[in-house]
Enzyme design. Structure first.
Site, PDB file in Angstrom:
ATOM      1  N   CYS A 151       0.844  -1.219   0.065  1.00  0.00           N
ATOM      2  CA  CYS A 151       0.004   0.029   0.230  1.00  0.00           C
ATOM      3  C   CYS A 151       0.845   1.030  -0.024  1.00  0.00           C
ATOM      4  CB  CYS A 151      -0.904  -0.078   1.132  1.00  0.00           C
ATOM      5  SG  CYS A 151      -0.379  -0.016   2.740  1.00  0.00           S
ATOM      6  N   HIS A 178       1.453   5.723   9.304  1.00  0.00           N
ATOM      7  CA  HIS A 178       0.800   4.673   8.894  1.00  0.00           C
ATOM      8  C   HIS A 178      -0.587   4.230   9.915  1.00  0.00           C
ATOM      9  CE1 HIS A 178      -0.403   0.956   7.104  1.00  0.00           C
ATOM     10  NE2 HIS A 178       0.042   0.977   5.989  1.00  0.00           N
TER      11      HIS A 178
END
Length: 336
Positions: A151, A178
């Protein structure tokens, strides 16, 4: 005729990919393989804390599910080579278990009769690593196993490509801020991999962590291989993340306006551009793989070099899933 897809591993990415595929014409999930029982899998498909309720109808039936009136077969086979992909005429397996992350292991799906495998993770070995709309043109249809990267790599790649193509990227550092993930503990307790930081309560701490995105970028953009390094800071949000990239440029006297204009010109279905003052919750459910935030661009001269800092948002769940499905559809189209 629809492309027949099987999903191996019905966790966060597997389930969200299933949802996303329902919205893409020409793709059909005909089978899933997961060791969890069907009743639990159906429940988790229908209800999702972060991404909301699945809009379709889901029913557990003998041998699997019925979703919007179509049967999806379910299996609980730990050995991928024993799955009935040949009998089901599977075109592409979306590999989402996290276990089949190199070509030799993923080859088990090919042995079982699938035509192609797309790995939903960074892969080791001699495999093409694809970030859609950055380097998907490398695919020629001859590939049997492909990696969809991570990702964070999907967030980083389009930004790094623009900086390198338009201004020349000398070197740089990236940080992904994150959201916490399932490999962290919700309460302080020994971590299954012995990681002392991921052993701490995910929703109560900023937790330094590693990321392979800066190194993996070289597999996507070979011209900048070895030019980036970086790390991660896991923060107390369940999804919605931000990549910050600070680089030294070859070109001098670059302005904020020039950087932002270059990013805007490069925007597409995978790479968005915004000047809005957004926050992480605003990107939950977003289908851009990366959303450039023009409000955070900074430029500074350091001696005779130009230092630039940029930022891009991503939903580490849905942004990545949308990119995977784009790659899956393209891979299948090449095989026709």
């Amino acid at each position: 005729m629809a492309v027949k897809v099987a999903i191996n591993g019905f966790g966060r990415i597997g389930r969200l990919a299933f949802r996303r595929i329902q919205e893409v014409e020409g793709l059909e999930v005909v089978a899933v393989n997961d060791l969890t029982d069907d009743d639990m899998l159906a429940h988790l498909l229908k209800y999702d804390t972060m991404q909301g309720r699945f809009t379709g109808e889901v029913e557990v039936v003998d041998g699997g599910f019925r979703v919007n009136g179509k049967e999806v077969k379910s299996f609980s086979e730990p050995d991928a080579s024993k799955l009935p992909w040949k009998d089901l005429n599977i075109d592409v397996v979306l590999e989402c278990t996290g276990f089949y992350t190199d070509k030799d292991k993923a080859q088990a799906h090919i042995e079982a009769g699938a035509k192609k495998v797309l790995i939903s993770a960074p892969a080791t070995g001699d495999l093409k690593t694809i970030v859609f709309n950055t380097n998907h043109q490398e695919l020629d249809g001859s590939e049997t196993v492909v990696s969809g990267a991570s990702c964070t790599t999907n967030s980083l790649a389009p930004v790094a490509k623009v900086l390198n193509d338009d201004f020349g990227l000398v070197e740089g550092l990236m940080t992904t801020i994150h959201a916490y993930t399932g490999d962290q503990n919700t309460q302080d307790a020994p971590h299954r991999k012995g990681d002392k930081r991921r052993a701490r309560a995910a929703a109560e701490n900023i937790i330094p962590n590693s990321t392979g995105a800066a190194k993996a970028i070289g597999k996507v953009i070979p011209e900048i291989d070895g030019k980036l390094d970086g790390g991660a800071q896991r923060v107390p949000v369940a999804t919605g993340s931000l990549t910050e990239l600070t680089v030294v440029l070859e070109k001098q006297d670059v302005t904020v306006e020039q950087v932002n204009e270059a990013m805007k010109n490069a925007s597409n279905e995978s790479f968005g551009y915004t000047e809005d003052e957004i926050v992480s919750s605003d990107v939950v459910g977003m289908t851009y793989g990366s959303l450039f935030d023009a409000t955070q661009t900074r430029v500074m001269s350091v001696g005779d070099r130009q230092l630039v800092k940029v930022a891009a948002w991503y939903d580490n769940e849905m942004s990545y899933t949308a990119q995977l499905v784009r790659t899956l559809a393209y891979l299948a189209e090449l095989s026709k």
